[in-house]
Design an enzyme around this catalytic site. Sequence first.
Site, PDB file in Angstrom:
ATOM      1  N   GLY A 139       0.840  -1.187   0.000  1.00 58.13           N
ATOM      2  CA  GLY A 139       0.000   0.000   0.000  1.00 58.13           C
ATOM      3  C   GLY A 139       0.878   1.241   0.000  1.00 58.13           C
ATOM      4  O   GLY A 139       1.920   1.274   0.659  1.00 58.13           O
ATOM      5  N   ASN A 169       3.148   1.540   3.181  1.00 62.81           N
ATOM      6  CA  ASN A 169       2.508   1.223   4.445  1.00 62.81           C
ATOM      7  C   ASN A 169       3.039  -0.116   4.954  1.00 62.81           C
ATOM      8  O   ASN A 169       2.989  -1.121   4.244  1.00 62.81           O
ATOM      9  CB  ASN A 169       0.992   1.152   4.239  1.00 62.81           C
ATOM     10  CG  ASN A 169       0.251   0.701   5.474  1.00 62.81           C
ATOM     11  OD1 ASN A 169       0.737   0.874   6.583  1.00 62.81           O
ATOM     12  ND2 ASN A 169      -0.933   0.144   5.280  1.00 62.81           N
ATOM     13  N   ASN A 227       5.124 -13.701   3.748  1.00 62.80           N
ATOM     14  CA  ASN A 227       3.974 -14.329   3.094  1.00 62.80           C
ATOM     15  C   ASN A 227       4.321 -15.641   2.400  1.00 62.80           C
ATOM     16  O   ASN A 227       3.424 -16.373   1.986  1.00 62.80           O
ATOM     17  CB  ASN A 227       3.362 -13.368   2.075  1.00 62.80           C
ATOM     18  CG  ASN A 227       2.718 -12.172   2.743  1.00 62.80           C
ATOM     19  OD1 ASN A 227       1.933 -12.329   3.675  1.00 62.80           O
ATOM     20  ND2 ASN A 227       3.060 -10.976   2.292  1.00 62.80           N
ATOM     21  N   ARG A 332      23.908 -36.579  25.410  1.00 62.05           N
ATOM     22  CA  ARG A 332      22.455 -36.624  25.249  1.00 62.05           C
ATOM     23  C   ARG A 332      21.757 -36.051  26.481  1.00 62.05           C
ATOM     24  O   ARG A 332      22.392 -35.779  27.504  1.00 62.05           O
ATOM     25  CB  ARG A 332      22.032 -38.064  24.967  1.00 62.05           C
ATOM     26  CG  ARG A 332      22.499 -38.560  23.584  1.00 62.05           C
ATOM     27  CD  ARG A 332      22.271 -40.036  23.404  1.00 62.05           C
ATOM     28  NE  ARG A 332      20.868 -40.388  23.586  1.00 62.05           N
ATOM     29  CZ  ARG A 332      20.433 -41.640  23.746  1.00 62.05           C
ATOM     30  NH1 ARG A 332      21.303 -42.644  23.758  1.00 62.05           N
ATOM     31  NH2 ARG A 332      19.150 -41.885  23.903  1.00 62.05           N
ATOM     32  N   HIS A 362      37.813 -42.424  24.770  1.00 62.14           N
ATOM     33  CA  HIS A 362      37.609 -43.016  23.452  1.00 62.14           C
ATOM     34  C   HIS A 362      36.490 -44.043  23.454  1.00 62.14           C
ATOM     35  O   HIS A 362      36.389 -44.864  24.361  1.00 62.14           O
ATOM     36  CB  HIS A 362      38.879 -43.744  22.957  1.00 62.14           C
ATOM     37  CG  HIS A 362      40.159 -43.212  23.488  1.00 62.14           C
ATOM     38  ND1 HIS A 362      40.845 -42.204  22.861  1.00 62.14           N
ATOM     39  CD2 HIS A 362      40.866 -43.527  24.599  1.00 62.14           C
ATOM     40  CE1 HIS A 362      41.943 -41.932  23.560  1.00 62.14           C
ATOM     41  NE2 HIS A 362      41.970 -42.708  24.622  1.00 62.14           N
ATOM     42  N   TYR A 365      30.344 -45.795  25.797  1.00 69.45           N
ATOM     43  CA  TYR A 365      28.959 -45.412  26.061  1.00 69.45           C
ATOM     44  C   TYR A 365      28.713 -45.429  27.565  1.00 69.45           C
ATOM     45  O   TYR A 365      28.904 -46.464  28.226  1.00 69.45           O
ATOM     46  CB  TYR A 365      27.972 -46.353  25.370  1.00 69.45           C
ATOM     47  CG  TYR A 365      26.543 -46.078  25.791  1.00 69.45           C
ATOM     48  CD1 TYR A 365      25.926 -44.874  25.444  1.00 69.45           C
ATOM     49  CD2 TYR A 365      25.841 -46.987  26.574  1.00 69.45           C
ATOM     50  CE1 TYR A 365      24.629 -44.594  25.856  1.00 69.45           C
ATOM     51  CE2 TYR A 365      24.537 -46.718  26.984  1.00 69.45           C
ATOM     52  CZ  TYR A 365      23.943 -45.518  26.623  1.00 69.45           C
ATOM     53  OH  TYR A 365      22.667 -45.228  27.040  1.00 69.45           O
ATOM     54  N   ALA A 422      40.913 -55.091  31.902  1.00 64.67           N
ATOM     55  CA  ALA A 422      40.567 -54.901  30.496  1.00 64.67           C
ATOM     56  C   ALA A 422      39.896 -56.149  29.942  1.00 64.67           C
ATOM     57  O   ALA A 422      40.283 -57.278  30.248  1.00 64.67           O
ATOM     58  CB  ALA A 422      41.815 -54.574  29.690  1.00 64.67           C
TER      59      ALA A 422
END
EC number: 2.7.7.23
Length: 460
Positions: A139, A169, A227, A332, A362, A365, A422
């Site tokens: 506009g 506008n 948009n 995590r 190394h 987990y 080990a």
Amino acid sequence: MTNYAIILAAGKGTRMTSDLPKVLHKVSGLTMLEHVFRSVKAISPEKSVTVIGHKSEMVRAVLADQSAFVHQTEQLGTGHAVMMAETQLEGLEGHTLVIAGDTPLITGESLKSLIDFHVNHKNVATILTATAQDPFGYGRIVRNKDGEVIKIVEQKDANEYEQQLKEINTGTYVFDNKRLFEALKCITTNNAQGEYYLTDVVTIFRANKEKVGAYILRDFNESLGVNDRVALATAETVMRQRITQKHMVNGVTFQNPETVYIESDVEIAPDVLIEGNVTLKGRTHIGSGTVLTNGTYIVDSEIGDNCVVTNSMIESSVLAAGVTVGPYAHLRPGTTLDREVHIGNFVEVKGSHIGEKTKAGHLTYIGNAQVGSSVNVGAGTITVNYDGQNKYETVIGDHAFIGSNSTLIAPLEVGDHALTAAGSTISKTVPIDSIAIGRSRQVTKEGYAKRLAHHPSRSK
């Protein structure tokens, strides 16, 4: 004088080609609606009213009790959308900000300046405008020879002269609240789009010789309405530049700022060094003196002072000062690392607390574990925490030594100063100061290798 706000968030956003309501698409980690609402807070509105429509419950959930809501069943134009707020604001004395929920780049500073301009000039209406190099689709602001705003004309209704105007506008306004709703009763759908234009109230005010002004934005980028996905990407680029610039001004060094992605709520202390291709998301805090190297990804985590994170992923974790992580480590959710812990390459930690100065260098987990201080976790160690139905905890005491390739079958406790040999599979408690060996004795058969088909002696 009291301020109010109306946020227009009812549209579907057809050009986004998405099931998600347009205002819920994200820019730098926040929905566009959240960006707008945060900026609106700068004017301290007594009441905020959000106009919702398409998938209204999803939109409502974003702001929850921070806003009142009104429902626009049919989208019949911006004027019609503002009419919906009449039940919440009609008859109240004050100034009302009207803003679209798809303008994520507008700043609180600009909205505060707009309100101040409106009040100081004693306007009935003030339009937030900008100067566009390419005004197509916007506009246009039409002024008389004295520079006064006389009307706003939409692209489809503009004549040849009006289409050449550069002042546009932005779709953001401030109105005298009472006069706004009085004027809305007089607008019609007699226009090219057959809609109720909010901009028509400007013509009504001018016809009544009431004062209408325009406040021009200094930064055109703030006027961007999203948009489609192209505009969404543009908004993301601008916001990302703002965020990195803010952190640089506050003492953060970026080696390649164009390649990093940092979301809006991330906090970074001075003297942090961030290399290229780093991603920081959610409610993350990075402590002073920390180094984040290339490829690091961190979300919803607290990283202490003087840490080094090398090309690793960290999710919903807490790291104390002096921790080193990586390369290629994965922390995590639910991980807590105390001071000077070292988590090395190809180590995964989940839902565990690891005491200070412990090292897992190394291929390890650690899951659902409580690990003491100054523990050495050898390469290839696995905490076996899941039996197919339930997860169990492993507890390792201070100064324990976990030998390489140890398998720790939970629930299990390894005492202070204990050692696992080990290659052991450990399934029973290891008392304090004990050594646990859980492997078969080596048997050597001398000369037996010659019986193997691939042995060189077999080819003769």
